[in-house]
Design a protein around this motif. Structure first.
Motif, PDB file in Angstrom:
ATOM      1  N   GLY A 150       0.811  -1.223   0.000  1.00 23.51           N
ATOM      2  CA  GLY A 150       0.000   0.000   0.000  1.00 23.51           C
ATOM      3  C   GLY A 150       0.839   1.266   0.000  1.00 23.51           C
ATOM      4  N   ILE A 151       1.829   1.348   0.884  1.00 24.21           N
ATOM      5  CA  ILE A 151       2.675   2.549   0.957  1.00 24.21           C
ATOM      6  C   ILE A 151       3.524   2.685  -0.302  1.00 24.21           C
ATOM      7  CG2 ILE A 151       4.501   3.713   2.246  1.00 24.21           C
ATOM      8  CD1 ILE A 151       1.771   3.680   3.619  1.00 24.21           C
ATOM      9  N   THR A 152       4.029   1.556  -0.822  1.00 24.76           N
ATOM     10  CA  THR A 152       4.821   1.601  -2.057  1.00 24.76           C
ATOM     11  C   THR A 152       4.011   2.190  -3.202  1.00 24.76           C
ATOM     12  OG1 THR A 152       6.102  -0.339  -1.360  1.00 24.76           O
ATOM     13  CG2 THR A 152       6.129   0.216  -3.700  1.00 24.76           C
ATOM     14  N   ASN A 153       2.786   1.724  -3.356  1.00 24.20           N
ATOM     15  CA  ASN A 153       1.938   2.240  -4.428  1.00 24.20           C
ATOM     16  C   ASN A 153       1.432   3.648  -4.135  1.00 24.20           C
ATOM     17  OD1 ASN A 153       1.431   0.151  -6.636  1.00 24.20           O
ATOM     18  ND2 ASN A 153       1.171  -1.080  -4.798  1.00 24.20           N
ATOM     19  N   PHE A 223       8.748   1.954  -0.806  1.00 23.36           N
ATOM     20  CA  PHE A 223       9.163   0.734  -0.120  1.00 23.36           C
ATOM     21  C   PHE A 223      10.048   1.057   1.086  1.00 23.36           C
ATOM     22  CE2 PHE A 223      12.534  -2.372   0.557  1.00 23.36           C
ATOM     23  CZ  PHE A 223      11.787  -3.499   0.898  1.00 23.36           C
ATOM     24  N   THR A 224      11.023   1.924   0.892  1.00 27.54           N
ATOM     25  CA  THR A 224      11.943   2.265   1.980  1.00 27.54           C
ATOM     26  C   THR A 224      11.189   2.850   3.170  1.00 27.54           C
ATOM     27  OG1 THR A 224      13.694   2.701   0.370  1.00 27.54           O
ATOM     28  CG2 THR A 224      13.997   3.583   2.583  1.00 27.54           C
ATOM     29  N   LEU A 225      10.278   3.755   2.912  1.00 31.81           N
ATOM     30  CA  LEU A 225       9.514   4.379   4.000  1.00 31.81           C
ATOM     31  C   LEU A 225       8.549   3.372   4.641  1.00 31.81           C
ATOM     32  CD1 LEU A 225       8.816   7.843   2.368  1.00 31.81           C
ATOM     33  CD2 LEU A 225      10.329   7.362   4.297  1.00 31.81           C
ATOM     34  N   ALA A 226       8.000   2.456   3.846  1.00 33.11           N
ATOM     35  CA  ALA A 226       7.118   1.430   4.404  1.00 33.11           C
ATOM     36  C   ALA A 226       7.884   0.531   5.369  1.00 33.11           C
ATOM     37  CB  ALA A 226       6.497   0.602   3.282  1.00 33.11           C
ATOM     38  N   VAL A 227       9.091   0.111   4.988  1.00 30.37           N
ATOM     39  CA  VAL A 227       9.891  -0.758   5.847  1.00 30.37           C
ATOM     40  C   VAL A 227      10.346  -0.012   7.097  1.00 30.37           C
ATOM     41  CG1 VAL A 227      12.041  -2.068   5.992  1.00 30.37           C
ATOM     42  CG2 VAL A 227      10.615  -2.225   3.952  1.00 30.37           C
TER      43      VAL A 227
END
Length: 615
Positions: A150-153, A223-227
């Motif tokens: 979700g955050i990646t998209n 992706f980086t911020l989601a992780v």
């Protein structure tokens, strides 16, 4: 290498590589050309994500310890190993950069790209990184995968205006670095690396952008911020509430934009995966913001939400709602405001008539009182809670919190009985007036008195505070009037900023001028855009009427015409001086302006004629 050298090296690498990538893209013809569903107006170089990626991956290579990823951590470990975060980000960004790069070149299908994202998210969870929002391992694993996807998209969708995705990513990464500072140095360094690379790219990407990042950049940012977000949540995050709330608040802007766009596209019969000019930033421009101001407004929203996240991370679960609830209500109201703006053609909205969710849409559109009641429920509960939080310090609040919970149902019932009986749900928010304000004051006063009477009857007012109810009255009144008035302010602001047509000055800044101005603002079919007033009374010069300035007198019209270049004059009253009226006509003839006179009439109707009335 000190921690500060990681973001500095990321900044230097991206800063030096971005112009090289831009030049190479232009030479090879890798350009984003203007399209109907896209926002940019001129061909712009693509693949800026290459510079962002290299700026991130090189420092991460020196920071990462790949051996820490194996063997995978067990499910009981919270948030993965603190020394494995840089390694998992390195692997994930590499894979998603490659996926985005392929998409930038050959435009793979959305479901194919989604499969790749699911695989990367599954690798993250397999290596022991989870949100730990729920105790069920199955549900938590599913939530973690959905969070990463979700955050990646969301950041992929947010890349719709110059500098928006990079700027929001920079702000989020900076706040995450602050949240990790001291407790998790490797995660803080990873966040600073991302921030450094984005800060450099933003120099070339801010309006007017000379290069776009493309999917190869936006996917790896998301992706980086989601992780990093799930690393904060999985590591405990201070307490259970902050573990859930803080990552969402830090990433509020992309989450809000994706939710708004997806919801409205579905209601409009569009595919959520198809691009369009219906994002939050586009709607702000539709309201009258410039592109830069729209992006800066969202920067400010992200900054405020991030500050709230920092506050929640440092406080206990009893204090956090003081910040979380107002932020959630503000975001909800902003979504309601922006959703009212018509972006799609009318024929697209007509598709809703044959949809199975039409009854729901009708309820949301024509029965807004239900939403008003639900909103007031949360406002009343929050005002009562905040009154206790403000009245009692941290040492005494846990005791009085039990009293708050015990008495809250009675207070809600009393207030809604008062609200309903006095009639606050009969008005229309867009046209709230002074009389409506008096009704709300009466309603909140009666509600507070009634609540005190019932509390006294049930509990004999033991352990209750009069000061709590005094603060509660102030907060309830302010919240009710604030939410209602915000709709009036929003609609007025939107109307003024979107007025189009011939520019005019209104001659006469009196009662007639006020009525005429209201008509111009509420009737855009007239195609007239007022710039201000002129009046024969020199004492009115410099003052404002309906928010528009009185620019001078009739003698100043020539100078104003040269300065403003208006197209005509509107006379707002019946002029009794023929000489002055002829002078106005001569001025308009001389300067090639049109002249209109405003009048309001009430005509008698011939009841015997039985002919249809015409406007």
């Amino acid at each position: 290498m000190g921690l500060i050298l990681y973001p500095v090296s990321a900044f230097a690498i991206c800063l030096s590589l971005t112009p090289l990538v831009r030049t190479f893209s232009v030479r090879r013809g890798w350009m984003a050309h203007p399209q109907k569903e896209r926002w940019h107006k001129a061909p712009t170089a693509l693949l800026g994500g290459i510079a962002i990626f290299i700026g991130i991956i090189v420092p991460l290579f020196f920071l990462s310890d790949m051996a820490s990823l194996w063997p995978p951590l067990t499910a009981v470990n919270r948030g993965g190993h603190p020394h494995a975060i840089a390694a998992i980000i390195s692997i994930g960004t590499l894979l998603l950069f490659a996926l985005g790069l392929v998409d930038d070149f050959i435009h793979i299908k959305p479901h194919t790209k989604l499969i790749g994202q699911i695989m990367v998210a599954s690798i993250v969870t397999f290596l022991g990184f989870r949100l730990h929002w729920v105790t069920s391992l199955t549900i938590d694993t599913t939530l973690t995968i959905l969070w990463i996807i979700g955050i990646t998209n969301a950041f992929n969708l947010l890349d719709n205006m110059d500098g928006l995705c990079a700027g929001i990513g920079l702000i989020a990464a900076s706040y995450l670095a602050l949240l990790f500072a001291g407790s998790q140095p490797e995660a803080a360094a990873a966040a600073m690396i991302l921030a450094g690379s984005l800060a450099a790219f933003l120099i070339y990407n801010f309006n007017p952008a000379s290069i776009f990042m493309g999917d190869c950049g936006s996917l790896l940012i998301g992706f980086t911020l989601a992780v990093l977000g799930l690393q904060y949540s999985g590591s405990g995050g201070g307490n259970r509430l902050s573990a859930v709330a803080v990552p969402i608040m830090v990433l509020m802007v992309p989450i809000f934009d994706t939710t708004l766009v997806t919801f409205i596209r579905i209601l409009s019969g569009r595919k959520a995966s198809v691009g369009g000019k219906d994002h939050t930033s586009h709607r702000l421009v539709l309201m009258g913001f410039s592109e830069r101001r729209a992006v800066l407004f969202l920067y400010g929203t992200a900054a405020i939400s991030g500050l709230a996240a920092l506050f929640v991370s440092k406080t206990d679960t009893l204090t956090s709602p003081v910040v979380i609830i107002p932020l959630a209500l503000s975001v909800l109201l902003m979504g309601v405001y922006l959703a009212q703006l018509r972006v799609y053609p009318e024929k697209e909205f007509s598709r809703l008539r044959d949809r199975t969710f039409t009854p729901l849409l009708i309820e949301l559109t024509y029965k807004r009182q239900m939403l008003q009641v639900l909103l007031d429920f949360f406002l009343v509960a929050f005002a009562y809670y905040l009154s206790y939080r403000l009245r009692f310090d941290s040492g005494r609040f846990p005791y009085y919190f039990k009293i708050f919970l015990q008495s809250l149902p009675a207070v809600i019932v009393c207030k809604f009985l008062a609200f309903f009986s006095i009639g606050i749900y009969r008005g229309i928010w867009r046209y709230i007036s002074t009389n409506d304000v008096l009704v709300y004051l009466k309603a909140t006063t009666v509600a507070s008195i009634f609540s005190i009477a019932v509390i006294t009857f049930i509990f004999r007012f033991k352990d209750f505070s009069k000061g709590v109810f005094a603060v509660d009255w102030i907060l309830t009144t302010g919240l009710l009037l604030g939410t209602r008035g915000s709709f009036r302010l929003f609609m007025d602001s939107f109307t003024r900023k979107t007025l189009s047509g011939d520019t005019v000055l209104i001659y006469g800044a009196g009662r007639g001028g006020e009525i005429l101005m209201r008509e111009l603002l509420n009737n855009q079919q007239l195609k007239l855009k007022p710039l201000g007033f002129v009046d024969d009374d020199p004492l009115k010069a410099g003052k404002k009427l309906q928010g528009y300035p009185v620019l001078g007198t009739f003698a100043d019209l020539s100078a104003l015409q040269q300065k403003l270049g208006f197209g005509g004059l509107l006379i707002s009253y019946h002029h009794s001086d023929p000489g002055k009226f002829n002078a106005v006509i001569d001025f308009c003839r001389k300067n090639g302006l049109f002249l209109k006179r405003f009048s309001v009439r009430i005509d008698d109707v011939d009841l015997e004629a039985r002919k249809p009335l015409s406007c």
